[in-house]
Design an enzyme around this catalytic site. Structure first.
Site, PDB file in Angstrom:
ATOM      1  N   ALA A 212       0.838  -1.203   0.000  1.00  0.00           N
ATOM      2  CA  ALA A 212       0.000   0.000   0.000  1.00  0.00           C
ATOM      3  C   ALA A 212       0.870   1.249   0.000  1.00  0.00           C
ATOM      4  O   ALA A 212       1.686   1.459   0.908  1.00  0.00           O
ATOM      5  CB  ALA A 212      -0.914   0.002   1.222  1.00  0.00           C
ATOM      6  N   ASP A 213       0.707   2.073  -1.029  1.00  0.00           N
ATOM      7  CA  ASP A 213       1.351   3.384  -1.046  1.00  0.00           C
ATOM      8  C   ASP A 213       0.689   4.259   0.015  1.00  0.00           C
ATOM      9  O   ASP A 213      -0.539   4.266   0.135  1.00  0.00           O
ATOM     10  CB  ASP A 213       1.203   4.010  -2.427  1.00  0.00           C
ATOM     11  N   LYS A 214       1.489   5.008   0.764  1.00  0.00           N
ATOM     12  CA  LYS A 214       0.917   5.778   1.880  1.00  0.00           C
ATOM     13  C   LYS A 214       0.146   7.006   1.429  1.00  0.00           C
ATOM     14  O   LYS A 214      -1.053   7.131   1.682  1.00  0.00           O
ATOM     15  CB  LYS A 214       2.026   6.212   2.848  1.00  0.00           C
TER      16      LYS A 214
END
Length: 803
Positions: free
Chosen positions: A207-209
């Site tokens: 998951a990209d933040k």
């Protein structure tokens, strides 16, 4: 000469481009002027904080190329100007830009087949080959027994049509298509049909933040003033209908006046994220924007070296309360020494904690009451600031006064990029269902770890839980594969790092989903088994690379997608159980009759009718069975796990054996005179068809009793079975079809006896579910799938589970 507008598509290297707040950079530009220029590069680098730009040359290590974030004299195409203005000479367009380089990387990524596609390809080959071998043996035996070759060839062709699962691709396609429709109703757009099922096999979510786990906007969360003596939670303050403490009001006023955010024509705030956060909190605390009531006399803008900004303002005589601030008002460049009213004005000062504290000699207590800002007071402020920083919050200090070297301290505000609603619960649920969730961000490692803890990521205290991009570059592929198993956070990453992370997990046999919204995420989105882009905040490049788009940018929608994917796979398995048991039963029935020298119990037309039922509505309705509530408790399926599990094969063989035994019993019982009559074949034919209907009912669920899931939860199944029974009645009672199928009418007693006999396949399956649910025959074997997981073999086949 007046400025002229030119389309971005017409720019060429060497053109001079001007840009200001709110503008998108149209091409990669080498800056030649920059006045307080700050650019949001989060969609390219993943960093939430705007980059302060300079125009001077930048020198680095001669052996190492400067990273994108270090090239502060370049403005990149597609990024957004947050503050200031500047000009630049175009040095790259189209594929020559950093944006274009990332897009080209994405185009080079090979598209991988999904686990379902691999399983179905293998299954189709094996079933077709096995069916042809068995049918060939049956035909040869019949010919050796002296039966007419045309009769055996007719039976052989009919069996081939019935045994080979030509309806399998149709059912799979329909099941996936209906899954896509259901996902669309849950705010997730699926671009490729097989991607729906693949979600059920995902065991790693990268998951990209920024913009995915978080909102990509700064929000004030805590406020501390020495006047009150304790930090105030902003959300609690919003919900309490009481007058704010004077110290908090003064703090909000400083943050309001020392602020350059403004609202554009579309009622959207433009400016630095911190400035916007300070304006947004006013509305939550029911405080009005006072900038229209003040005249800005001078301004010292924020820069990364000084780490503070200040303005000098004076009240306007008869201020216009109702006006909203405009861009011109908010960024007034005037440096007049006095205001229109002749006042020298007051300095309003904000910045990092250190430069603010060193200028303060007093602290605000209340109107008309100021106390000395001694060592004890400073230590108290520093303690609060350090505590907020350790929780991943960004701290700003506020002060005001008539002398920049003798200011009055007011307080500090802490802000952060808030997580999207439901993210923490979603992460917990995914981890609980056997999915490893990791966070990838461009932030510094300490900040990334703090945010990860707040979001509920499992942090391993025994090993390093965070890897930076620099550490990834120093590793070999093998070292990275060994490291990713215990890492929960990857910080300071670039597009190449993200691709390396995804590849490392895939090399370990994991099925990886990658979420992101920026250009920097696109190559990894395409490389991953499932790329998931944000619909609202996602860039066009990210959406193009993704397999699934979350319309509402809600990370929790992934839960529904995983649930839907698992449900689709189990529905396909239920369909296979029904279809294969029918095929095996039909082949076995004809084979036994041939081996024992009996006439074929079913003619070619009857076999074809059974095939229509096997591949038709009853079978396809099994593919739309509602989602089982327990599906998320099951671990993800391994990539190379067979779709035909031991449990499924046992179900197939058990049902087929009961169908064959019951049908042969009726056939032999009816053939009392040694001759095969129309009644004999009709009884046998109807028995087989009724067995099929009860078998379909039993195949609706693998483990749950039909009485627990209910008879009305799948209306399509009910209608299809009812239609099949009506069709069978037409075949045995309507004269035209009696001629075609060589049948004759049966009595009510015949039908009642057939119904009682054929229901045995349903009751046998119900007994298996009742006595088999308490067993747990799992055993460990195989290689690891990364820390926190192990490969297990269950009655349902190979899968990953949490250790």
């Amino acid at each position: 000469m007046e400025d002229s507008a030119t389309l971005a598509s017409q720019l060429v290297p060497g053109d001079l481009v001007k840009f200001g707040i709110g503008d998108r950079i149209p091409a990669d530009c080498r800056l030649v002027s920059a006045v307080d220029l700050e650019i949001d590069e989060s969609n390219l680098t993943g960093e939430n904080k705007p980059c302060r730009k300079v125009i001077g040359a930048i020198t680095g290590n001669e052996y190492t190329e400067l990273s994108i974030t270090e090239r502060k004299n370049i403005a990149y195409m597609g990024t957004l100007v947050r503050n200031g203005h500047g000009t630049g000479i175009v040095v790259g367009t189209s594929k020559e830009t950093e944006f274009g380089v990332v897009f080209c990387m994405m185009q080079e990524v090979e598209i991988r087949k999904t686990p379902l596609q691999l399983s179905m390809d293998e299954l189709g080959k094996k079933l077709s080959m096995l069916s042809f071998i068995i049918i060939g043996v049956i035909v040869l035996i019949g010919l050796f027994q002296g039966k007419h070759w045309l009769e055996m060839m007719t039976i052989g062709v009919s069996l081939a049509v019935a045994a080979i699962p030509e309806g399998l691709p149709i059912v799979v396609t329909v099941t996936l298509a209906l899954g896509v429709l259901r996902m669309a109703n849950r705010k997730a757009i699926i671009k490729k049909l097989p991607s729906v099922e693949t979600l059920g096999s995902v065991n790693v979510v990268c998951a990209d933040k920024t913009g995915t786990l978080t909102m990509n906007q700064m929000t004030v969360t805590k406020i501390f003033t020495l006047a009150e003596g304790f930090p105030v939670d902003v959300d609690q303050a919003k919900n309490v209908d009481v007058d704010l403490h004077p110290g908090m009001r003064r703090l909000m006023q400083v943050g309001n006046l020392c602020n350059n955010a403004f609202m554009d024509d579309h009622s959207k705030w433009i400016g630095q994220p911190t400035d916007i956060a300070l304006i947004e909190v006013l509305r939550g605390l029911s405080i009005s924007d006072e900038r229209p009531l003040f005249e800005r006399i001078s301004e010292f803008p924020f820069n990364s070296e000084q780490k503070y900004m200040h303005v000098r303002c004076a009240p306007l005589p008869g201020g216009n309360v109702g006006n909203k601030p405009t861009a011109e008002h908010a960024i007034d460049p005037t440096n007049a020494a006095v205001s229109q009213s002749g006042s020298l004005g007051t300095y309003y000062f904000k910045g990092a904690i250190e430069p603010v504290l060193e200028r303060c000699v007093n602290y605000y207590r209340s109107e008309g009451s100021q106390l000395p800002f001694d060592i004890e007071a400073k230590d108290k402020v520093l303690a609060q600031a350090n505590d907020m920083a350790t929780h991943g919050l960004r701290v700003l200090a506020m002060a005001y006064g008539n002398d920049l070297d003798r200011l009055t301290f007011v307080g500090i505000v802490a802000m952060h990029d808030p997580p999207r609603p439901g993210v923490e619960d979603s992460i917990r649920t995914l981890v609980g269902s056997g999915v490893k969730v990791i966070m990838i961000t461009g932030d510094a490692d300490a900040t990334a770890l703090s945010i990860a803890r707040r979001l509920g990521f499992p942090i391993n205290p025994g090993k390093a839980s965070c890897l930076t991009g620099a550490e990834i570059e120093s590793m070999t592929e093998r070292q990275l594969q060994d490291a990713v198993g215990h890492v929960s956070v990857f910080a300071r990453t670039t597009p190449k790092h993200k691709m390396a992370i995804v590849s490392a997990f895939q090399a370990k046999g994991c099925i990886v989903a990658m979420t992101g919204d920026g250009v920097n995420d696109a190559p990894a989105l395409k490389l991953a088994d499932i790329g998931i882009s944000m619909g609202r905040s996602g860039t066009d490049v990210a959406k193009e690379a993704a397999d699934m788009i979350l319309v509402d940018d809600d990370f929790s929608t992934i839960l529904g997608a995983v649930e839907e994917g698992k449900s689709i796979f189990y529905n396909i398995q239920n369909f296979l159980t029904f279809q294969l048991s029918t095929s095996v039963a039909a082949l076995t029935l004809i084979a036994m009759a041939t081996l024992f020298g009996l006439n074929n119990p079913l003619n070619a037309m009857q076999i074809l009718w059974i095939n229509i039922l096997m591949d038709g509505p009853p079978a396809q309705s099994l593919g739309v069975e509602p989602v089982d509530d327990d599906v998320m408790k099951k671990p993800p399926r391994a990539r190379d796990a067979a779709i035909l599990t031991p449990l499924l094969l046992r179900r197939v063989l058990t049902s087929a054996m009961i169908i064959v035994a019951g049908t042969m019993f009726v056939y032999v019982h009816e053939m009392t005179d040694g001759a095969v009559t129309a009644r004999d074949t009709t009884m046998t034919f109807t028995t087989f068809v009724f067995f099929d209907m009860f078998n379909a009912l039993a195949c609706r669920s693998e483990k749950k009793s039909i009485f627990s899931i209910g008879f009305t939860t799948n209306k399509m199944f009910n209608f299809s079975v009812l239609g099949s029974i009506i069709g069978q009645f037409l075949v045995i009672y309507m004269p035209f079809f009696q001629t075609v199928f060589q049948t004759e009418a049966l009595t009510f007693t015949d039908l009642l006896g057939i119904t009682l006999l054929t229901s045995s396949v349903f009751w046998a399956e119900e007994a298996r579910k009742f006595f088999g649910n308490g067993r747990n025959n799992e055993k460990i074997h195989g290689r690891n799938a990364g820390q926190g997981f192990r490969r297990v073999e269950t009655e349902e086949g190979e899968a990953f589970e949490i250790v």
